[in-house]
Write a protein that holds these residues in place. Structure first.
Motif, PDB file in Angstrom:
ATOM      1  N   ARG A 145      16.621  -3.838  10.546  1.00 36.58           N
ATOM      2  CA  ARG A 145      17.182  -2.745  11.325  1.00 36.58           C
ATOM      3  C   ARG A 145      18.633  -2.472  10.907  1.00 36.58           C
ATOM      4  O   ARG A 145      19.066  -1.319  10.851  1.00 36.58           O
ATOM      5  CB  ARG A 145      17.140  -3.082  12.829  1.00 36.58           C
ATOM      6  N   ASP A 196       3.367  -1.673   8.417  1.00 31.26           N
ATOM      7  CA  ASP A 196       3.751  -3.085   8.257  1.00 31.26           C
ATOM      8  C   ASP A 196       2.600  -3.933   7.692  1.00 31.26           C
ATOM      9  O   ASP A 196       2.824  -4.894   6.964  1.00 31.26           O
ATOM     10  CB  ASP A 196       4.212  -3.681   9.606  1.00 31.26           C
ATOM     11  N   ARG A 209       3.404   2.222  12.945  1.00 30.96           N
ATOM     12  CA  ARG A 209       4.217   1.082  12.498  1.00 30.96           C
ATOM     13  C   ARG A 209       3.311  -0.084  12.090  1.00 30.96           C
ATOM     14  O   ARG A 209       3.524  -0.718  11.053  1.00 30.96           O
ATOM     15  CB  ARG A 209       5.170   0.669  13.622  1.00 30.96           C
ATOM     16  N   ARG A 235      13.654  -6.338   0.653  1.00 31.45           N
ATOM     17  CA  ARG A 235      13.148  -7.645   1.087  1.00 31.45           C
ATOM     18  C   ARG A 235      13.866  -8.766   0.331  1.00 31.45           C
ATOM     19  O   ARG A 235      14.268  -9.767   0.898  1.00 31.45           O
ATOM     20  CB  ARG A 235      11.633  -7.755   0.873  1.00 31.45           C
ATOM     21  N   ARG A 290       1.616  -2.505   3.547  1.00 29.52           N
ATOM     22  CA  ARG A 290       2.537  -2.376   2.413  1.00 29.52           C
ATOM     23  C   ARG A 290       2.159  -3.397   1.335  1.00 29.52           C
ATOM     24  O   ARG A 290       1.533  -4.427   1.644  1.00 29.52           O
ATOM     25  CB  ARG A 290       3.980  -2.558   2.879  1.00 29.52           C
ATOM     26  N   ASP A 329       6.716 -11.629   8.025  1.00 29.00           N
ATOM     27  CA  ASP A 329       6.270 -12.385   6.841  1.00 29.00           C
ATOM     28  C   ASP A 329       6.843 -13.796   6.840  1.00 29.00           C
ATOM     29  O   ASP A 329       6.983 -14.410   5.803  1.00 29.00           O
ATOM     30  CB  ASP A 329       6.754 -11.665   5.572  1.00 29.00           C
TER      31      ASP A 329
HETATM   32  O1   DC Z   1      10.651  -6.766  14.821  1.00 29.21           O
HETATM   33  P1   DC Z   1      11.354  -5.396  14.682  1.00 29.21           P
HETATM   34  O2   DC Z   1      10.669  -4.306  15.439  1.00 29.21           O
HETATM   35  O3   DC Z   1      12.799  -5.486  15.041  1.00 29.21           O
HETATM   36  O4   DC Z   1      11.260  -5.044  13.103  1.00 29.21           O
HETATM   37  C1   DC Z   1      11.618  -3.785  12.613  1.00 29.21           C
HETATM   38  C2   DC Z   1      10.888  -3.550  11.301  1.00 29.21           C
HETATM   39  O5   DC Z   1      11.379  -4.443  10.304  1.00 29.21           O
HETATM   40  C3   DC Z   1       9.389  -3.777  11.351  1.00 29.21           C
HETATM   41  O6   DC Z   1       8.674  -2.598  11.657  1.00 29.21           O
HETATM   42  C4   DC Z   1       9.042  -4.270   9.980  1.00 29.21           C
HETATM   43  C5   DC Z   1      10.332  -4.849   9.447  1.00 29.21           C
HETATM   44  N1   DC Z   1      10.306  -6.305   9.337  1.00 29.21           N
HETATM   45  C6   DC Z   1       9.738  -6.843   8.204  1.00 29.21           C
HETATM   46  O7   DC Z   1       9.216  -6.119   7.368  1.00 29.21           O
HETATM   47  N2   DC Z   1       9.764  -8.185   8.001  1.00 29.21           N
HETATM   48  C7   DC Z   1      10.306  -8.993   8.906  1.00 29.21           C
HETATM   49  N3   DC Z   1      10.324 -10.311   8.671  1.00 29.21           N
HETATM   50  C8   DC Z   1      10.868  -8.474  10.101  1.00 29.21           C
HETATM   51  C9   DC Z   1      10.829  -7.112  10.290  1.00 29.21           C
END
Ligand code: DC
Length: 250
Positions: A64, A208, A204, A133, A211, A155
């Motif tokens: 975020r 998520d 979402r 990432r 991908r 992940d």
């Molecule tokens: O948990 P959150 O809603 O605050 O996460 C926001 C976005 O960040 C979520 O839609 C996907 C990404 N995210 C991710 O890809 N890998 C993570 N370890 C944590 C979050």
């Protein structure tokens, strides 16, 4: 190299969980909690960490933070080339004040600006880019190497901490997650449209989970917890049971 002390046992959970678990002595204890948006990961992980006096690492807040930076600077988050070119110039770190995680981006504390739906959706988009990432992975691994942590995200059990001693995959039905979000917004007197929230959660989840890089999925050795019919206390008690059974081997 020290050989880990291993004891193997079986645990019968009330959630139909049956899994072989291994208690391992090592420098730091790592607990991974993954799951889709709105399953209650951060609320529960925060409380769980407080009970265990572990550090709680909210990796979603890092994604975020990156997304917020791009939105604030009016950059198109769907433009992967642009985002990857700019990404390494972002200095992101987290720090703790009274046990609360703060996200610092280029020396600005942005913790209070990253909780909106807009930032969440943008985070979901930029987190699909491998460059983003990679930018965060080393930091997440380093924190877990140095401290006992409960880390939540998408992940953590599969990529960031594949050797975590306890992995939990926390989920709930889409209807339940949308209703909780709706109630939360209403209680804050904010505008809320159930159908819109429902559709955003579906989008979402899809992004998520589908991908190419580090998609959200349950690690094979993660305990599955469906919180649709459980309240926070019940889930927390169950987490504590898993902790005792798996990590303390009690
Ligand atoms: O948990 P959150 O809603 O605050 O996460 C926001 C976005 O960040 C979520 O839609 C996907 C990404 N995210 C991710 O890809 N890998 C993570 N370890 C944590 C979050």
């Amino acid at each position: 190299m020290l050989l880990p002390e291993v004891s193997i046992f079986r645990l019968h959970g009330r959630l139909d969980i049956l899994q072989e678990s291994v208690c391992v002595n090592k420098m730091s204890i790592n607990i991974a909690i993954d799951g889709p948006a709105g399953a209650g990961k951060s609320t529960l992980a925060k409380e769980f960490a407080k009970r265990l006096q572990y550090i709680y690492v909210d990796t979603g807040a890092m994604y975020r933070g990156i997304a917020y930076y791009f939105l604030k600077n009016q950059m198109d988050v769907t433009n992967q080339t642009l985002i990857c070119n700019q990404c390494t110039s972002i200095e992101l770190r987290i720090q703790y004040e009274d046990g609360i995680q703060h996200v610092i981006c280029n020396e600005e504390d942005i913790t209070n600006f990253i909780r909106t739906e807009e930032v969440g959706n943008a985070a979901s988009i930029v987190s699909s880019y491998p460059c983003v990432r990679q930018h965060l992975l080393d930091m997440q691994k380093k924190i877990a190497r140095e401290s006992d942590v409960i880390m939540d995200g998408r992940d953590i059990g599969t990529c960031v901490l594949p050797n975590a001693q306890l992995k939990i995959y926390l989920t709930a039905s889409v209807e339940c997650r949308a209703q909780r979000r709706f109630d939360e917004l209403k209680s804050k007197m904010e505008q809320a449209d159930y159908d819109k929230i429902y559709n955003e959660i579906m989008d979402r989840d899809y992004r998520d989970m589908n991908r190419a890089t580090a998609p959200l999925k349950r690690a094979e050795d993660a305990f599955l917890v469906d919180s649709s019919e459980m309240n926070i206390e019940e889930v927390l008690d169950y987490f504590m049971k898993l902790y005792k059974d798996v990590i303390l081997c009690a």
